[in-house]
Design a protein around this motif. Structure first.
Motif, PDB file in Angstrom:
ATOM      1  N   ASN A 155       0.529  -6.362  10.301  1.00 56.08           N
ATOM      2  CA  ASN A 155       1.781  -5.477  10.949  1.00 56.08           C
ATOM      3  C   ASN A 155       2.943  -5.241   9.830  1.00 56.08           C
ATOM      4  O   ASN A 155       3.518  -4.273   9.986  1.00 56.08           O
ATOM      5  N   TYR A 156       3.197  -6.455   8.967  1.00 51.28           N
ATOM      6  CA  TYR A 156       4.133  -6.249   8.092  1.00 51.28           C
ATOM      7  C   TYR A 156       3.837  -5.034   7.083  1.00 51.28           C
ATOM      8  O   TYR A 156       4.592  -4.422   6.659  1.00 51.28           O
ATOM      9  N   CYS A 157       2.753  -5.164   6.672  1.00 55.44           N
ATOM     10  CA  CYS A 157       2.389  -3.938   5.653  1.00 55.44           C
ATOM     11  C   CYS A 157       2.342  -2.678   6.119  1.00 55.44           C
ATOM     12  O   CYS A 157       2.556  -1.810   5.129  1.00 55.44           O
ATOM     13  N   ALA A 158       2.208  -2.497   7.520  1.00 52.95           N
ATOM     14  CA  ALA A 158       2.350  -1.125   7.925  1.00 52.95           C
ATOM     15  C   ALA A 158       3.698  -0.406   7.549  1.00 52.95           C
ATOM     16  O   ALA A 158       4.133   0.863   7.332  1.00 52.95           O
ATOM     17  N   GLY A 159       4.800  -1.367   7.209  1.00 52.28           N
ATOM     18  CA  GLY A 159       5.881  -0.612   6.973  1.00 52.28           C
ATOM     19  C   GLY A 159       6.309  -0.668   5.487  1.00 52.28           C
ATOM     20  O   GLY A 159       7.592  -0.355   5.217  1.00 52.28           O
ATOM     21  N   VAL A 160       5.595  -0.989   4.730  1.00 54.45           N
ATOM     22  CA  VAL A 160       5.734  -1.164   3.433  1.00 54.45           C
ATOM     23  C   VAL A 160       4.631  -0.327   2.452  1.00 54.45           C
ATOM     24  O   VAL A 160       3.483  -0.798   2.158  1.00 54.45           O
ATOM     25  N   PRO A 161       5.243   0.980   1.956  1.00 55.41           N
ATOM     26  CA  PRO A 161       4.218   1.577   1.417  1.00 55.41           C
ATOM     27  C   PRO A 161       3.367   0.945   0.108  1.00 55.41           C
ATOM     28  O   PRO A 161       2.249   1.301   0.021  1.00 55.41           O
ATOM     29  N   ILE A 162       3.983   0.295  -0.608  1.00 51.49           N
ATOM     30  CA  ILE A 162       3.383  -0.471  -1.768  1.00 51.49           C
ATOM     31  C   ILE A 162       1.985  -1.375  -1.205  1.00 51.49           C
ATOM     32  O   ILE A 162       1.398  -1.684  -2.083  1.00 51.49           O
ATOM     33  N   LEU A 163       2.267  -1.687  -0.064  1.00 53.62           N
ATOM     34  CA  LEU A 163       1.033  -2.585   0.527  1.00 53.62           C
ATOM     35  C   LEU A 163       0.276  -1.839   1.529  1.00 53.62           C
ATOM     36  O   LEU A 163      -0.769  -2.422   2.240  1.00 53.62           O
ATOM     37  N   SER A 164       0.002  -0.737   1.436  1.00 53.10           N
ATOM     38  CA  SER A 164      -0.623   0.327   2.183  1.00 53.10           C
ATOM     39  C   SER A 164      -2.221  -0.005   2.257  1.00 53.10           C
ATOM     40  O   SER A 164      -2.887   0.017   2.973  1.00 53.10           O
ATOM     41  N   ALA A 165      -2.581  -0.118   0.547  1.00 53.78           N
ATOM     42  CA  ALA A 165      -3.889  -0.627   0.756  1.00 53.78           C
ATOM     43  C   ALA A 165      -4.378  -1.806   0.962  1.00 53.78           C
ATOM     44  O   ALA A 165      -5.449  -2.213   1.559  1.00 53.78           O
ATOM     45  N   VAL A 166      -3.413  -2.921   1.001  1.00 55.05           N
ATOM     46  CA  VAL A 166      -3.776  -4.164   1.570  1.00 55.05           C
ATOM     47  C   VAL A 166      -4.006  -4.151   3.140  1.00 55.05           C
ATOM     48  O   VAL A 166      -4.581  -4.490   3.572  1.00 55.05           O
ATOM     49  N   ARG A 167      -3.074  -3.258   3.572  1.00 52.09           N
ATOM     50  CA  ARG A 167      -3.186  -3.044   5.121  1.00 52.09           C
ATOM     51  C   ARG A 167      -4.353  -2.397   5.445  1.00 52.09           C
ATOM     52  O   ARG A 167      -5.146  -2.852   6.248  1.00 52.09           O
ATOM     53  N   GLY A 168      -4.817  -1.396   4.449  1.00 55.72           N
ATOM     54  CA  GLY A 168      -5.954  -0.824   4.867  1.00 55.72           C
ATOM     55  C   GLY A 168      -7.260  -1.943   4.762  1.00 55.72           C
ATOM     56  O   GLY A 168      -8.280  -1.872   5.548  1.00 55.72           O
ATOM     57  N   GLN A 169      -7.237  -2.716   3.688  1.00 55.47           N
ATOM     58  CA  GLN A 169      -8.291  -3.734   3.547  1.00 55.47           C
ATOM     59  C   GLN A 169      -8.346  -4.700   4.685  1.00 55.47           C
ATOM     60  O   GLN A 169      -9.482  -5.146   5.087  1.00 55.47           O
TER      61      GLN A 169
END
Length: 229
Positions: free
Chosen positions: A72-86
């Motif tokens: 959920n945290y990654c959803a609001g941080v563009p630089i972590l968008s790939a991590v969120r997807g993974q």
């Protein structure tokens, strides 16, 4: 082994990516900071699909709520968008091998229905030719297989995405359909709830990433709503 040493500190490294080099010595083996093509921005990703699977498994087993908080945290941080997807992809693999009930809708007729997976086991595959048994959940070992993220015979394939726009290479779908020998392939786009209400029928691509108009008799698109909980 860096993965065996993985703990909550890796989550903190991702949340504090600007000081990631100050984390535990094994963190750089698990998460990578990659420059964008313009070299002005960066993105953070897991080192490989294998690493993302194993890190998810370890963190999920140690503290489920921490894993959910990170997604959920990654959803609001563009630089972590790939991590969120993974992480989302790994979460979905687990969920689709459970007995949860899911809300689904056709992206063509707008019909809706409830879906409960019937999965007896899961396997990693290198070649499509190894896929055959019904009720076995198959995941590709390599991310070179671009069309789908998993396959469930006799006629289902799943593509995980955290975006409302996710074109798919049609040649890969044709290969899956041929291997399953099914009349029509049912392709599910598995998305978070905040995407589910807005997702529409997705574009098919040829190898040149141009729009490919497919015969509607071969593939039927559906969306599956994945609640993170």
């Amino acid at each position: 082994n860096a993965i065996s040493l993985c703990d909550k500190s890796v989550i903190e490294c991702m949340k504090n990516y600007d000081t990631v080099d100050e984390g535990k010595k094994h963190s750089h083996k698990i998460i990578h900071i990659l420059p964008k093509t313009d070299c002005q921005k960066v993105s953070i990703e897991f080192a490989s699909p294998f690493v993302s699977r194993e890190v998810f498994k370890k963190l999920e087993n140690s503290n489920h709520s921490d894993m959910i908080d990170l997604i959920n945290y990654c959803a609001g941080v563009p630089i972590l968008s790939a991590v969120r997807g993974q992480l989302f992809e790994q979460y979905v693999h687990n969920a689709l091998c459970s007995t949860r009930k899911f809300e689904t809708k056709s992206l063509e007729s707008r019909d809706s229905e409830q879906y409960t997976p019937t999965v007896n086991s899961f396997e990693l595959f290198k070649e499509l030719s190894s896929i055959g048994s019904n009720d076995v959940y198959y995941m590709p070992q390599s991310k070179n297989f671009k069309s789908v993220d998993s396959i469930l015979p006799p006629n289902m394939a799943f593509q995980m995405t955290v975006s409302s726009n996710h074109p798919v290479y049609y040649s890969g779908l044709k290969s899956v359909k041929k291997q399953l020998n099914c009349e029509k392939l049912k392709l599910y786009f598995v998305v978070p709830r905040e995407i589910y209400g807005n997702i529409r029928k997705q574009t098919y691509w040829n190898q040149q990433k141009s729009t490919y108009k497919s015969p509607t008799s071969e593939v039927e698109q559906w969306a599956l709503c994945m609640d993170i909980m």
